[in-house]
Enzyme design. Structure first.
Site, PDB file in Angstrom:
ATOM      1  N   GLY A  12       0.727  -1.102   0.068  1.00 40.45           N
ATOM      2  CA  GLY A  12      -0.111  -0.054   0.135  1.00 40.45           C
ATOM      3  C   GLY A  12       0.894   1.463   0.057  1.00 40.45           C
ATOM      4  O   GLY A  12       1.913   1.371  -0.680  1.00 40.45           O
ATOM      5  N   SER A  13       0.514   2.161   0.522  1.00 44.70           N
ATOM      6  CA  SER A  13       0.903   3.595   0.659  1.00 44.70           C
ATOM      7  C   SER A  13       2.360   3.691   1.054  1.00 44.70           C
ATOM      8  O   SER A  13       3.336   4.592   0.942  1.00 44.70           O
ATOM      9  CB  SER A  13       0.181   4.640   1.285  1.00 44.70           C
ATOM     10  OG  SER A  13      -0.963   4.892   0.574  1.00 44.70           O
ATOM     11  N   THR A  14       2.995   2.587   2.013  1.00 46.41           N
ATOM     12  CA  THR A  14       4.274   2.497   2.519  1.00 46.41           C
ATOM     13  C   THR A  14       4.965   2.431   1.307  1.00 46.41           C
ATOM     14  O   THR A  14       6.324   3.082   1.567  1.00 46.41           O
ATOM     15  CB  THR A  14       4.347   1.517   3.544  1.00 46.41           C
ATOM     16  OG1 THR A  14       4.418   0.254   2.932  1.00 46.41           O
ATOM     17  CG2 THR A  14       3.607   1.573   4.720  1.00 46.41           C
ATOM     18  N   LYS A  59       5.142   4.361  -1.077  1.00 48.84           N
ATOM     19  CA  LYS A  59       5.397   5.646  -1.628  1.00 48.84           C
ATOM     20  C   LYS A  59       6.530   6.300  -1.263  1.00 48.84           C
ATOM     21  O   LYS A  59       7.340   7.293  -2.169  1.00 48.84           O
ATOM     22  CB  LYS A  59       4.244   6.682  -1.083  1.00 48.84           C
ATOM     23  CG  LYS A  59       2.944   6.212  -1.748  1.00 48.84           C
ATOM     24  CD  LYS A  59       1.720   7.145  -1.075  1.00 48.84           C
ATOM     25  CE  LYS A  59       0.484   6.636  -1.827  1.00 48.84           C
ATOM     26  NZ  LYS A  59      -0.689   7.115  -1.069  1.00 48.84           N
TER      27      LYS A  59
END
Length: 315
Positions: free
Chosen positions: A45-47, A49
């Site tokens: 997920g957004s980790t 990024k």
């Protein structure tokens, strides 16, 4: 560490009780003998990024963290009619700093497309994705970033979805590389082995690290991660007297995203009186006991990471 776990003494010996325990543990649906930290991969997920931001900074696609980006909300995935949206407001044309602190999917999906497949793959692989040789010393499940994607798939891959998958160990390595000036150090489980009296029997498991991004890029990422904890989605990881950097993530999974979302938090921490960061942590909560809409990296995983960091730092 991984949970649920089991008592290995139950498997010591060759009695009927050991046979029974072996069968029970192997048939337990919660898989207590699976070391999720190194043998299970999840959509990060957004980790992820953190990796996308590193690629954009190293490639020169982003030069000013506070400059507004050209990022529509919603963002239409290239070549499709699918529109990617955000959980919150204020992501349209947000700066990289704001988009990182508030985890704007649209900004980072488009950023991955702007960076391009070649540089995104190169950066992900520099961090350890697609490496089948990671050992601690036993083997680690490979984390993956698909190199054969179209632009729409690249957009989703760049926010830790599509075929992107990572072990908790891999994401702890990403956080550690940010904290260590861009140097990725190979993981190891045992620092040294000693005799009963304390004399060393074998040396350190540590091996030389490698530079996976420019030091200036790592410094800017550390700044972004600190902002997440100071005023973004990761405030639940803040520790008084300690500089903490982090990134939240909530990853969808299951057919039609019907599964319980995975809650992620990756982080590093440095006491104010310490010359350099002292700990890096990655937490993934696989089956949070909360309503689906209330599961988040900041709310579910960040407090766990905070407790681990406090224990290591003695705070």
């Amino acid at each position: 560490m991984t949970s649920p776990s089991y008592d290995p003494s139950e498997l010591s010996g060759n009695s009927e009780a050991v046979v029974s325990a072996w069968a029970r543990l192997n048939h337990d649906p919660e898989k207590p003998m699976l070391n999720r930290a190194v043998r299970q991969t999840y959509p990060p997920g957004s980790t992820f990024k953190v990796v996308t931001a590193a690629a954009a900074l190293d490639a020169g696609v982003v030069t000013d963290l506070d400059e507004r980006t050209d990022s529509p909300d919603p963002y239409r995935l290239p070549g499709t009619t699918t529109r990617l949206t955000n959980e919150g407001e204020g992501c349209a044309d947000a700066s990289v700093r704001d988009a990182f602190e508030w985890s704007c999917n649209t900004v980072f999906a488009k950023l991955g497309v702007d960076v391009g497949v070649r540089d995104m793959v190169a950066t992900a692989q520099a961090f350890g994705f697609n490496d089948t040789e990671v050992r601690v010393p036993f083997s680690v499940a490979p984390s993956t970033f698909d190199p054969h994607v179209d632009r729409a798939q690249l957009a989703l891959s760049s926010i830790g979805q599509y075929n992107t998958r990572a072990t908790p160990l891999q994401m702890a390595m990403v956080a550690a590389a940010v904290a260590d000036g861009g140097v990725l150090r190979p993981p190891y489980l045992v620092e040294r082995t000693t005799r009963h009296g304390g004399a060393p029997l074998s040396g350190s498991g540590a091996r030389p690290g490698r530079q996976v991004m420019r030091p200036a890029t790592a410094a800017r990422l550390a700044e972004l991660m600190a902002g997440v904890v100071q005023e973004g989605t990761g405030t639940n990881a803040a520790i008084p007297g300690v500089l903490v950097g982090g990134k939240t993530g909530t990853a969808q999974h299951g057919v039609g995203n019907t599964g319980v979302p995975y809650a992620w938090f990756v982080s590093w921490a440095r006491s104010e009186d310490a010359p350099e960061p002292q700990v890096a942590v990655a937490v993934v909560v696989e089956d949070a006991a909360a309503d689906r809409g209330e599961i988040s990296g900041g709310g579910t995983a960040a407090p766990i990471a905070k407790d681990v960091m406090r224990a290591v730092l003695g705070r």
